[in-house]
Scaffold this active site. Structure first.
Site, PDB file in Angstrom:
ATOM      1  N   CYS A  96       0.761  -1.124   0.099  1.00 18.33           N
ATOM      2  CA  CYS A  96       0.039   0.002  -0.101  1.00 18.33           C
ATOM      3  C   CYS A  96       0.977   1.358  -0.106  1.00 18.33           C
ATOM      4  O   CYS A  96       0.277   2.398  -0.140  1.00 18.33           O
ATOM      5  CB  CYS A  96      -0.758   0.046   1.313  1.00 18.33           C
ATOM      6  SG  CYS A  96      -1.785  -1.554   1.437  1.00 18.33           S
ATOM      7  N   HIS A 113      -3.372   7.774   6.021  1.00 19.40           N
ATOM      8  CA  HIS A 113      -3.557   6.385   5.239  1.00 19.40           C
ATOM      9  C   HIS A 113      -4.992   6.002   5.701  1.00 19.40           C
ATOM     10  O   HIS A 113      -5.784   5.493   4.456  1.00 19.40           O
ATOM     11  CB  HIS A 113      -2.670   5.261   5.721  1.00 19.40           C
ATOM     12  CG  HIS A 113      -2.480   4.204   5.001  1.00 19.40           C
ATOM     13  ND1 HIS A 113      -2.267   4.181   3.588  1.00 19.40           N
ATOM     14  CD2 HIS A 113      -2.668   2.853   5.617  1.00 19.40           C
ATOM     15  CE1 HIS A 113      -2.486   2.768   3.629  1.00 19.40           C
ATOM     16  NE2 HIS A 113      -2.725   2.120   4.374  1.00 19.40           N
ATOM     17  N   HIS A 172      -9.564   1.976  -1.088  1.00 18.24           N
ATOM     18  CA  HIS A 172      -8.255   1.805  -0.927  1.00 18.24           C
ATOM     19  C   HIS A 172      -7.717   1.406  -2.366  1.00 18.24           C
ATOM     20  O   HIS A 172      -7.995   0.211  -2.725  1.00 18.24           O
ATOM     21  CB  HIS A 172      -7.850   0.878   0.413  1.00 18.24           C
ATOM     22  CG  HIS A 172      -6.403   0.810   0.449  1.00 18.24           C
ATOM     23  ND1 HIS A 172      -5.496   1.553  -0.133  1.00 18.24           N
ATOM     24  CD2 HIS A 172      -5.753   0.238   1.464  1.00 18.24           C
ATOM     25  CE1 HIS A 172      -4.231   1.332   0.384  1.00 18.24           C
ATOM     26  NE2 HIS A 172      -4.443   0.652   1.460  1.00 18.24           N
TER      27      HIS A 172
END
Lengths: 398, 348
Positions: free
Chosen positions: A159, A292, A327
């Site tokens: 990520c 995040h 995401h």
């Protein structure tokens, strides 16, 4: 004296828009696009919502002017790179230009479609379905199409992938190794990633609620986001104006667990502290944190506590734009760099959608309403991921 | 560039370098793939942990430990890895289950270990290394980019060390696909591999790690420059070599040893024949018959360079022109994987 890397343009495609303007409009109007997929064919389509881009591979290929047989990640990458790079493609002659891309899924969307045939027959009838399986192949396709060849690389750190590509691009501009860098990343949805995250039991069955006490998990998204970095010389030649600079960056490791963050966010703290220090500023100088903020119990708790530690009781405005885009994994650092640049340029802070309840273990809350007309001098953007990889970037008004 | 190699760990089809006897005897084979001869990992990894690790992960951890041991480093300050294919075994394991079980009753273990940064994450976890940690996945330049990143990191942290490695594992499926696409060829013997004029190369795998820093010391190898490019033909590749030699201020006769990435593939013959001619006064050594071909094999070539310098001579079975180097001062490592070319200037 190191050369400054200026962000002069952006390119993006996510579930909330096909370019920077559309994404910004959606962020301002509070529109998201999380729901049942139409292009991703999966057993879970009615059960697990995703932030899908409602364009077929053919439509994406037409937008970018490339071959529709490319993996979807390459198509998304090409759409966003085209937006970011087109204004300079003809006038950047003689300048050393690099392409720093990132992804986690490579050509898996095509590979997973022919895997059964491959196992049953020992071959695949359409070899183009597997030749671009590697993550690096995605970058190579796009770099070749746009004729960028002075330095081309691919990073894959889950990520945090595209935050790292922006970090390396900034370093190479500072070191005088390149004049221009297009940096960011892309990832498409695939059955592989959806099922993988599903086995970890961290996918929300509803629209995600980052930093809410009752959050249930994350929504996977897809997209691509890139920034164009230039030094002074390239800006002069290309007649480009700076939106902001990449002033700080850091990459640290949490060294705790392959897929989980340490309870106090050791790696998160290190990344944020070092990035702020690299920018030559104090935590109190940060105007906005693009979190995040995946919406998982673990991430938001660790990130929340790490922020508490770094900002010692004085947490700036913060929000997770994953409540809009889902995401986007390897693309998220690039996507959120674009959002950070918009925040500085337009003096806005985007809301953290669907927040309702204060987290019990964290003493601050995200921004839940759109903020406009405020001076944003420094944005901290966080990208944390599997493998303990934690990266933070600082963007500053130039 | 000013990077110094302090320790090397090699796990390859030809064995590993943890003992002093590495490659005294040439390997022999007749096969379509060179799989790593893995060491007894118990000195490096606990048995419970070892059981859950795929080959890419255990090779990576094993080779990184060997490099750290050689350099006398318990915990690196940072790491920078290259792997073109990542963790293929775990990726395929999860993919196969997902397809055959139609997305149901899946378990997370192989998915967790399928990400490209798994090896870097695991090394950090086992060593408790909170430092900078990157994984490059750019095909035949994955390892080269990891080394360039190490240079960028060391510029910012001049007193630190950084672990740099290249890892790729071969699986039955990747072999099958790469045979179909012409990268790999059918079975080959030790005698044939570098001596036949056939398309394709012999498939391989391996992990090679280095501890590097910015401080020259007794016995360290100095990486003075890396030239990377993607030339589409022999003439363009030769031009890249000219350019690199000029940048490094080198003439052909300065070169004591050429580590040649010649892999027996007829498509690269003209380029490597030219190299043999150009450096006919130098010693020329091959290494792809030991490692097989894979996207991060340049790391193996660099590891072998370190071994050669350490032992002061080239093992006879590596010499391509029969000449031992007169000295081991200027070394050129030339590697190509498809059109991914890298040229390294190394001094001892």
């Amino acid at each position: 004296m190191a050369l400054k890397p200026y962000i002069v343009n952006t390119g993006i495609i996510t579930a909330i828009g096909n370019n920077t303007q559309q994404c910004k409009d959606a962020l301002l109007s509070g529109k998201n696009n999380i729901g049942k997929p139409t292009h991703l064919k999966t057993h879970w389509e009615s059960e697990i919502p995703v932030a899908e881009i409602k364009l077929s591979n053919k439509a994406l290929a037409d937008m970018a002017g490339v071959n529709e047989e490319w993996p979807r990640t390459a198509l998304l990458s090409a759409v966003a790179v085209k937006e970011a790079w087109l204004p300079y493609a003809e006038i950047a002659t003689g300048l050393r230009t690099g392409f720093f891309s990132a992804n986690t899924v490579g050509g898996m969307d095509l590979t997973e479609g022919v895997y059964r045939e491959f196992k049953e027959t020992g071959t695949v009838s359409n070899i183009s379905s597997v030749i671009n399986h590697e993550c690096g192949a995605i970058t190579e396709l796009v770099a070749k199409h746009f004729k960028i060849e002075d330095f081309v690389t691919t990073i894959s750190t889950a990520c945090s992938s595209s935050a790292n590509s922006i970090m390396m691009a900034a370093q190479m501009i500072e070191a005088g190794m390149l004049d221009i860098a297009i940096a960011g990343g892309a990832d498409s949805l695939s059955k592989f990633t959806l099922n993988g995250f599903n086995t970890l039991m961290i996918l929300d069955r509803q629209s995600c609620q980052p930093f809410d006490n009752n959050r249930r998990g994350l929504n996977l998204g897809e997209g691509a986001g890139y920034v164009v970095l230039m030094n002074d010389k390239a800006m002069a030649q290309c007649n480009a104006t700076a939106i902001c600079t990449v002033s700080g960056y850091a990459n640290a490791n949490d060294a705790y667990h392959q897929t989980a963050s340490s309870p106090d966010g050791i790696g998160n703290k290190l990344a944020m502290t070092q990035a702020i220090s690299k920018a030559g500023i104090q935590p109190s100088d940060i105007s906005y944190i693009n979190l995040h903020g995946t919406g998982t119990a673990n991430n938001d708790s660790s990130e929340g506590k790490a922020i508490e530690g770094v900002f010692s009781g004085n947490v700036p405005m913060a929000s997770s734009t994953k409540s809009f885009t889902g995401h986007t994994l390897g693309a998220s650092g690039g996507v959120e760099a674009v959002f950070s640049a918009i925040a500085i340029r337009d003096g806005v802070v985007f809301p953290n959608m669907r927040w309702e309840t204060q987290m019990e273990d964290v003493n601050w809350k995200p921004v839940t309403e759109l903020q406009t007309g405020i001076a944003i001098d420094h944005v901290l953007s966080n990208s944390f991921g599997f493998g303990g990889n934690c990266s933070s970037l600082v963007f500053s008004k130039s | 560039m000013d990077i110094y190699i302090k320790g090397t760990g090699i796990i390859s089809a030809a064995g590993d370098n943890s003992e002093g006897t590495f490659l005294h005897e040439p390997p022999t084979y007749d096969t379509d793939k060179l799989l790593s001869k893995e060491p007894n990992y118990t000195a490096y990894i606990q048995p419970m942990q070892l059981r859950r690790m795929s080959k890419a992960v255990r090779m990576g951890i094993g080779a990184s430990r060997m490099a750290m041991q050689q350099a006398g480093v318990e915990k690196p300050d940072a790491m920078s890895l290259g792997t073109a294919m990542g963790c293929l075994q775990d990726t395929e394991h999860f993919l196969a289950k997902m397809v055959t079980q139609e997305e149901q009753m899946l378990t997370p273990t192989s998915f967790i270990q399928s990400t490209h940064n798994t090896v870097g994450g695991q090394i950090a976890l086992l060593a408790g290394c909170y430092g900078h940690n990157l994984t490059y996945v750019h095909r035949g330049h994955s390892f080269e980019h990891a080394m360039i990143n190490a240079q960028l990191y060391l510029n910012d942290h001049p007193t630190h060390n950084i672990l740099v490695g290249g890892i790729d594992e071969l699986t039955d499926s990747s072999l099958q696909v790469m045979k179909a696409t012409g990268v790999y060829r059918k079975a080959n013997s030790t005698e044939q591999i570098l001596n036949t004029n056939e398309p394709g190369s012999l498939a391989g795998e391996g992990a090679t790690f280095f501890v590097v820093d910015k401080n020259p010391s007794e016995g360290s190898l100095h990486i003075k420059g890396i030239g990377i490019s993607t030339p589409e033909d022999t003439a363009a590749a030769a031009a890249q070599l000219d350019k690199f030699m000029q940048q490094q201020g080198l003439s052909n006769t300065d070169i004591d040893l050429v580590m040649s990435g010649w892999n027996g593939n007829s498509s690269g013959k003209e380029f490597y024949d030219n190299i043999n001619e150009r450096f006919s006064a130098s010693s020329i050594a091959g290494f792809k018959h030991l490692s097989g071909e894979y996207a991060t094999a340049s790391a193996f070539g660099l590891g072998m360079t370190m071994e050669i310098v350490k032992h002061g001579a080239v093992p006879a079975h590596m010499l391509l022109n029969g000449k031992q180097p007169k000295a081991l001062k200027n070394i050129l490592l030339i590697n190509s994987y498809g059109h991914y070319l890298s040229i390294w200037h190394i001094t001892a």
